[in-house]
Design a protein around this motif. Structure first.
Motif, PDB file in Angstrom:
ATOM      1  N   LEU A 151     -10.719  29.038 -43.785  1.00 33.23           N
ATOM      2  CA  LEU A 151      -9.656  29.910 -43.269  1.00 33.23           C
ATOM      3  C   LEU A 151     -10.103  31.369 -43.303  1.00 33.23           C
ATOM      4  O   LEU A 151      -9.795  32.151 -42.396  1.00 33.23           O
ATOM      5  CB  LEU A 151      -8.388  29.706 -44.109  1.00 33.23           C
ATOM      6  N   ALA A 152     -10.874  31.748 -44.331  1.00 41.86           N
ATOM      7  CA  ALA A 152     -11.321  33.140 -44.456  1.00 41.86           C
ATOM      8  C   ALA A 152     -12.205  33.543 -43.276  1.00 41.86           C
ATOM      9  O   ALA A 152     -12.019  34.618 -42.689  1.00 41.86           O
ATOM     10  CB  ALA A 152     -12.065  33.344 -45.774  1.00 41.86           C
ATOM     11  N   ASP A 153     -13.180  32.689 -42.915  1.00 41.42           N
ATOM     12  CA  ASP A 153     -14.075  33.025 -41.805  1.00 41.42           C
ATOM     13  C   ASP A 153     -13.279  33.320 -40.534  1.00 41.42           C
ATOM     14  O   ASP A 153     -13.516  34.312 -39.846  1.00 41.42           O
ATOM     15  CB  ASP A 153     -15.023  31.845 -41.514  1.00 41.42           C
ATOM     16  N   VAL A 154     -12.348  32.426 -40.229  1.00 37.81           N
ATOM     17  CA  VAL A 154     -11.626  32.521 -38.955  1.00 37.81           C
ATOM     18  C   VAL A 154     -10.610  33.667 -38.985  1.00 37.81           C
ATOM     19  O   VAL A 154     -10.391  34.342 -37.975  1.00 37.81           O
ATOM     20  CB  VAL A 154     -10.968  31.169 -38.615  1.00 37.81           C
ATOM     21  N   ALA A 155     -10.028  33.924 -40.151  1.00 42.34           N
ATOM     22  CA  ALA A 155      -9.053  35.019 -40.268  1.00 42.34           C
ATOM     23  C   ALA A 155      -9.727  36.386 -40.169  1.00 42.34           C
ATOM     24  O   ALA A 155      -9.134  37.342 -39.671  1.00 42.34           O
ATOM     25  CB  ALA A 155      -8.285  34.895 -41.587  1.00 42.34           C
ATOM     26  N   LEU A 156     -10.983  36.474 -40.622  1.00 43.37           N
ATOM     27  CA  LEU A 156     -11.687  37.763 -40.634  1.00 43.37           C
ATOM     28  C   LEU A 156     -12.464  38.037 -39.345  1.00 43.37           C
ATOM     29  O   LEU A 156     -12.627  39.188 -38.938  1.00 43.37           O
ATOM     30  CB  LEU A 156     -12.678  37.816 -41.805  1.00 43.37           C
ATOM     31  N   MET A 157     -12.953  36.968 -38.710  1.00 41.55           N
ATOM     32  CA  MET A 157     -13.871  37.138 -37.586  1.00 41.55           C
ATOM     33  C   MET A 157     -13.367  38.084 -36.488  1.00 41.55           C
ATOM     34  O   MET A 157     -14.117  38.967 -36.039  1.00 41.55           O
ATOM     35  CB  MET A 157     -14.218  35.760 -37.001  1.00 41.55           C
TER      36      MET A 157
END
Length: 198
Positions: A151-157
């Motif tokens: 979730l972090a990767d996609v929320a930050l990208m």
């Protein structure tokens, strides 16, 4: 039918669309003109900001809440890191730092003419602190917290993308090689390309 009120280039709407598409939730996407917001959207959420999801009568008007709702329906690649409590805490910490701190520096860097108190380079350097942290997390793996997207990767990208695109030449010359590869992998992914189609 689920309806998502979205704006194609908004990073908050981007991350919501990516989670919905990934989870396979059927959703009707309404592209909103920010100058003429539809009355139906404003009736659902008086905030007047995208994204807004009407999930069969349940109104969710925060991008992260939309992402978590979608993943609760279906999370085939374990974006939530459900068996890793330390990883879950890291997800929350990274997203909070992105949304509360990095986003402020990003806005000032991208719209530096609105913040004449400091030169643009100062705002960029403040944002760079987060880029350096993310690049460090990518040492030895392709994604921030695991061997697969979380979730972090996609929320930050979408926010890292926006920062990189203010001055692509500068970003390409930074020492954050792992972060550059990470971003490019997302930009070329079927998931991202799918949610960015006009």
């Amino acid at each position: 039918m689920n309806t998502l009120y979205s704006f194609r280039r908004c990073p908050y709407a981007m991350r919501a669309r990516m989670a919905l598409r990934y989870s396979g939730v059927a959703v009707d996407i309404v592209e909103v003109s920010l100058r003429a917001k539809p009355a139906e959207m404003l009736a659902l959420s008086s905030k007047g900001t995208v994204p807004v999801l009407n999930a069969d009568g349940q109104v969710i008007d925060e991008s992260l809440s939309i992402m978590r709702w979608a993943l609760a329906q279906n999370d085939p690649q374990d974006w939530l890191l459900k068996d890793d409590s330390a990883g879950q805490a890291q997800i929350d910490t990274l997203i909070e730092e992105n949304d509360q701190v990095f986003k402020v520096h990003l806005n000032r860097y991208k719209y530096a003419e609105r913040y004449p108190e400091q030169p643009m380079e100062v705002y960029r350097a403040e944002g760079e602190v987060f880029l350096r942290k993310l690049d460090g997390l990518l040492a030895g793996r392709d994604y921030l917290l695991a061997g697969h997207p979380s979730l972090a990767d996609v929320a930050l990208m979408p926010f890292v993308r926006q920062f990189a695109h203010v001055d692509r030449e500068w970003f390409g010359q930074t020492p954050y090689g792992r972060l550059q590869v990470w971003l490019q992998r997302f930009l070329e992914s079927a998931l991202f390309i799918g949610v960015m189609q006009k």
